[in-house]
Write a protein that holds these residues in place. Sequence first.
Motif, PDB file in Angstrom:
ATOM      1  N   ASP A   1      71.128  29.149  18.017  1.00  7.98           N
ATOM      2  CA  ASP A   1      70.822  30.361  17.978  1.00  7.98           C
ATOM      3  C   ASP A   1      70.990  31.009  19.378  1.00  7.98           C
ATOM      4  OD1 ASP A   1      67.952  30.084  15.723  1.00  7.98           O
ATOM      5  OD2 ASP A   1      70.177  30.461  15.270  1.00  7.98           O
TER       6      ASP A   1
ATOM      7  N   SER B   1      75.065  38.606  17.568  1.00 10.43           N
ATOM      8  CA  SER B   1      74.762  37.411  18.736  1.00 10.43           C
ATOM      9  C   SER B   1      76.301  37.238  19.062  1.00 10.43           C
ATOM     10  CB  SER B   1      74.210  36.393  18.168  1.00 10.43           C
ATOM     11  OG  SER B   1      75.011  35.752  16.972  1.00 10.43           O
TER      12      SER B   1
ATOM     13  N   ARG C   1      81.585  37.934  18.727  1.00  8.91           N
ATOM     14  CA  ARG C   1      80.529  38.531  18.506  1.00  8.91           C
ATOM     15  C   ARG C   1      80.495  38.491  16.752  1.00  8.91           C
ATOM     16  NH1 ARG C   1      78.949  43.942  21.510  1.00  8.91           N
ATOM     17  NH2 ARG C   1      79.572  42.822  23.356  1.00  8.91           N
TER      18      ARG C   1
ATOM     19  N   TRP D   1      72.000  43.658  14.313  1.00  3.42           N
ATOM     20  CA  TRP D   1      71.858  42.656  15.317  1.00  3.42           C
ATOM     21  C   TRP D   1      73.024  41.958  15.321  1.00  3.42           C
ATOM     22  CZ3 TRP D   1      68.412  43.325  19.172  1.00  3.42           C
ATOM     23  CH2 TRP D   1      67.407  44.150  19.156  1.00  3.42           C
TER      24      TRP D   1
ATOM     25  N   GLY E   1      72.494  32.614  22.655  1.00  4.94           N
ATOM     26  CA  GLY E   1      73.532  33.595  22.822  1.00  4.94           C
ATOM     27  C   GLY E   1      73.012  34.898  23.353  1.00  4.94           C
TER      28      GLY E   1
ATOM     29  N   ARG F   1      69.609  38.163  26.304  1.00  6.33           N
ATOM     30  CA  ARG F   1      70.052  36.676  26.222  1.00  6.33           C
ATOM     31  C   ARG F   1      68.799  36.019  25.901  1.00  6.33           C
ATOM     32  NH1 ARG F   1      73.854  33.548  27.995  1.00  6.33           N
ATOM     33  NH2 ARG F   1      74.862  35.237  29.212  1.00  6.33           N
TER      34      ARG F   1
ATOM     35  N   TYR G   1      72.210  38.558  22.456  1.00  6.49           N
ATOM     36  CA  TYR G   1      72.082  39.344  21.416  1.00  6.49           C
ATOM     37  C   TYR G   1      72.038  40.883  21.616  1.00  6.49           C
ATOM     38  CZ  TYR G   1      70.554  35.364  18.544  1.00  6.49           C
ATOM     39  OH  TYR G   1      70.692  34.243  17.950  1.00  6.49           O
TER      40      TYR G   1
ATOM     41  N   VAL H   1      74.276  39.224  12.992  1.00  4.82           N
ATOM     42  CA  VAL H   1      73.302  38.368  12.419  1.00  4.82           C
ATOM     43  C   VAL H   1      72.467  39.096  11.312  1.00  4.82           C
ATOM     44  CG1 VAL H   1      71.106  37.709  13.131  1.00  4.82           C
ATOM     45  CG2 VAL H   1      73.011  37.572  14.740  1.00  4.82           C
TER      46      VAL H   1
END
Length: 129
Positions: A90, A38, A45, A36, A92, A124, A94, A48
């Motif tokens: 957090d 973000s 980018r 994943w 953003g 989002r 994803y 995560v």
Amino acid sequence: EVQLVESGGGLVQAGGSLRLSCVAAGFSLDDYGIGWFSQATGKEREGVSCFGPTDGSTNYADTVKGRFTISTDNVKNTMYLQMNSLKPEDTGVYYCAADAEYASTPRTACGYPEYLDHWGQGARVTVSS
């Protein structure tokens, strides 16, 4: 056709939780490194969390350790990101991603998203203060 379809984004207050889902089609997540990522507005980018099925190893960004959990359901061929204690930073878009080449190297997958082959459409996540 290889495809990743995401769901689960939304708006949540700080301290709340969200779970992102990513259904894989055309391939088995059993054999792929997954992750994943973000992307905040105006930023690159970033990884995560990533998972390598070869040995079950996981990698988490320092900013999410203890709050986020990556998991898979191999029967449903779906990957998840459980996000707890969410913070405004957090916020953003994803993205889920998968690549067979990184099945044993999740840390590398998280560090070099530009090398991963398959991507979801993005979800989002907005965390209000």
